[in-house]
Motif scaffolding. Structure first.
Motif, PDB file in Angstrom:
ATOM      1  N   VAL A   1      -3.514   4.508   2.798  1.00 25.23           N
ATOM      2  CA  VAL A   1      -2.063   3.998   3.233  1.00 25.23           C
ATOM      3  C   VAL A   1      -2.757   3.746   4.630  1.00 25.23           C
TER       4      VAL A   1
ATOM      5  N   ALA B   1      -4.106   8.688  -1.866  1.00 23.20           N
ATOM      6  CA  ALA B   1      -3.190   7.824  -1.312  1.00 23.20           C
ATOM      7  C   ALA B   1      -2.936   7.839   0.162  1.00 23.20           C
ATOM      8  N   ARG B   2      -2.945   9.112   0.526  1.00 27.16           N
ATOM      9  CA  ARG B   2      -2.755   9.434   1.990  1.00 27.16           C
ATOM     10  C   ARG B   2      -3.913   8.460   2.818  1.00 27.16           C
TER      11      ARG B   2
ATOM     12  N   TYR C   1       1.045   1.605  -4.003  1.00 26.71           N
ATOM     13  CA  TYR C   1      -0.036   2.600  -4.363  1.00 26.71           C
ATOM     14  C   TYR C   1       0.090   3.927  -4.146  1.00 26.71           C
ATOM     15  N   GLY C   2       0.981   4.103  -3.235  1.00 26.48           N
ATOM     16  CA  GLY C   2       1.533   5.520  -2.601  1.00 26.48           C
ATOM     17  C   GLY C   2       2.195   6.464  -3.751  1.00 26.48           C
ATOM     18  N   ARG C   3       2.740   5.731  -4.661  1.00 27.78           N
ATOM     19  CA  ARG C   3       3.582   6.253  -5.701  1.00 27.78           C
ATOM     20  C   ARG C   3       3.156   6.380  -6.959  1.00 27.78           C
TER      21      ARG C   3
ATOM     22  N   TRP D   1       0.757  -1.143   0.071  1.00 28.27           N
ATOM     23  CA  TRP D   1      -0.036  -0.150   0.097  1.00 28.27           C
ATOM     24  C   TRP D   1       0.797   1.196   0.066  1.00 28.27           C
ATOM     25  N   ARG D   2       1.775   1.344   0.787  1.00 25.80           N
ATOM     26  CA  ARG D   2       2.639   2.568   0.960  1.00 25.80           C
ATOM     27  C   ARG D   2       3.542   2.774  -0.432  1.00 25.80           C
ATOM     28  N   THR D   3       4.138   1.733  -0.814  1.00 23.05           N
ATOM     29  CA  THR D   3       5.052   1.996  -1.979  1.00 23.05           C
ATOM     30  C   THR D   3       4.270   1.885  -3.399  1.00 23.05           C
TER      31      THR D   3
END
Lengths: 243, 243
Positions: free
Chosen positions: A207, A203-204, A188-190, A184-186
């Motif tokens: 996560v 995204a915030r 989807y976050g990026r 999720w962090r990497t």
DNA sequence: ACCTTATGACAACACCGTTGACCTGTTAAG
DNA sequence: CTTAACAGGTCAACGGTGTTGTCATAAGGT
């Protein structure tokens, strides 16, 4: 061999095992639950259970016709433990929310057992008591019979389904679970806003939210809808609140 | 033996099996899906799959590290098939209902895969596309980001959770499933009104309702609540429908 | 034509659920 | 108090499962 299993009430000649254990349905179910908790759902096999009990695996077939039967008994025990301390107050929305959260918590506390037991109808004492209670709450709230059953069914299945789902999550090995939040962090976050505008914009929140169970939110939505539905029923039939 | 599995791209020497079949990841996944469809979920074992392919069971371990890996590949294929024909129309409630029912149906068609995949985040292409689409539907409907994520999360989890729950039901051996309806008909259908008034009053509906999935009902309640919620948000902020 | 090595085959291991036959201690009847 | 019945524990076996160490061979590059 026509019938190997004897109803628990008729059981009388309780001969101890070679290793000195006196078997009983309760002891077997309890040991099974303990095994599941301690070593995971895959640790529950007839043979391992026999070993844990100090008895030959085949002895268990004097108490349960097959593994499925045993699982039903385990499930019922779980239901019993979940309901033991639940006391309806008369506020049906609050009561159902409380019960839903209890069921969910119970499932999380016994992840492996919950996963195995979620989809079975046991027809045993604890389950029957649960069904009667929940139907009572709904009918006293004013739902007509057909609607009460529909709501009951959806409510219970939702609690069981989310319980099993979230259980499966917590039952994952530590490494796998960390890998998930990392995804999720990497991943989807990026994602760039040009190709994935909606993910990028949220995204915030993604996560932060995705590693928490969504059951409470789903439960509240469910109860909101049920209350709305009841209001419409009342308006249509012109009935007032009972009592 | 350090690593038995070779990444699919690097695979080059495609030697046929003794029975003349040329293996590939796609062929294996496809055959696995076919096996599940034709002979039920528990018809899928490494040995049976090998037999169906015309290859030694152990050959499959050149393509998948273990059965879990294979099931994940099957699940990924499933996601792809589920989304392939879904086209949002602009009516967010109808779109989400359609998608939810599709996901549920997909899970039912492939119980084992669904059960396994329900609680995992793959971060793969199909999944990302799904997340982007659903978030898009919700944000275009007017949900603010935080709410869109909340609703998204609950929606997806509900579909997956019910999918897994109902899958587990259909994956049961025939005898067990008939035993379940029998429990509803006899055990619950015959409880006396004195001891179990609510069950007795609704027994007819219970027997009829409990063997049908409650997901459609739960989904409709969910969507009703979401629409209500959106209405309240609009009223509070005084915003009108975007576009 | 030869070598390397990817990949399929084989055999074995340790499990699994289940069952039929056997054996023995408990219990109730005489 | 003896004894016979039989409930219930044990044993051994069957056919299934996932998985792996080892071997052999044909494909592909040189």
């Amino acid at each position: 061999m026509s019938e190997r299993v004897v109803p628990p009430t008729a059981r009388q000649r309780r001969r101890p095992t070679k290793q000195g254990v006196v078997l009983s349905e309760e002891l077997i179910v309890g040991t099974a639950l303990r095994l599941i908790e301690e070593h995971g759902a895959d640790a529950l096999s007839v043979r391992r259970l026999g070993r844990a009990l100090g008895a030959d695996p085949s002895s268990l077939y004097r108490y349960f016709r097959h593994t499925d039967d045993l699982m039903l008994a385990v499930a019922d025990e779980l239901i019993g433990r979940t309901l033991r301390t639940w006391r309806p107050t008369g506020d049906w929305v609050a009561d159902l929310r409380d019960l839903g959260l209890r069921m969910h918590a119970g499932a999380l506390a016994h992840p492996r057992a919950a996963t195995l037991a979620a989809h079975r109808v046991t027809g045993r004492a604890h389950e029957i008591r649960a069904v009667e209670s929940i139907l009572g709450v709904l009918r006293r709230a004013g739902f007509p019979d057909r609607e009460a059953v529909r709501i009951y069914h959806a409510f219970v299945d939702q609690a069981l389904a989310f319980g099993a789902l979230d259980s499966a999550g917590t039952a994952l090995p530590r490494a796998a679970r960390e890998a998930e939040t990392q995804v999720w962090r990497t991943t989807y976050g990026r994602l760039p806003a040009e190709t994935h505008p909606h993910i990028a914009a949220t995204a915030r929140h993604l996560v932060a939210t995705m590693r928490v169970s969504s059951y409470p939110a789903a439960l509240d939505l469910f109860l909101t809808a049920a209350r709305t539905h009841l209001g419409q029923l009342r308006a249509r039939t012109g009935a007032s609140r009972p009592h």
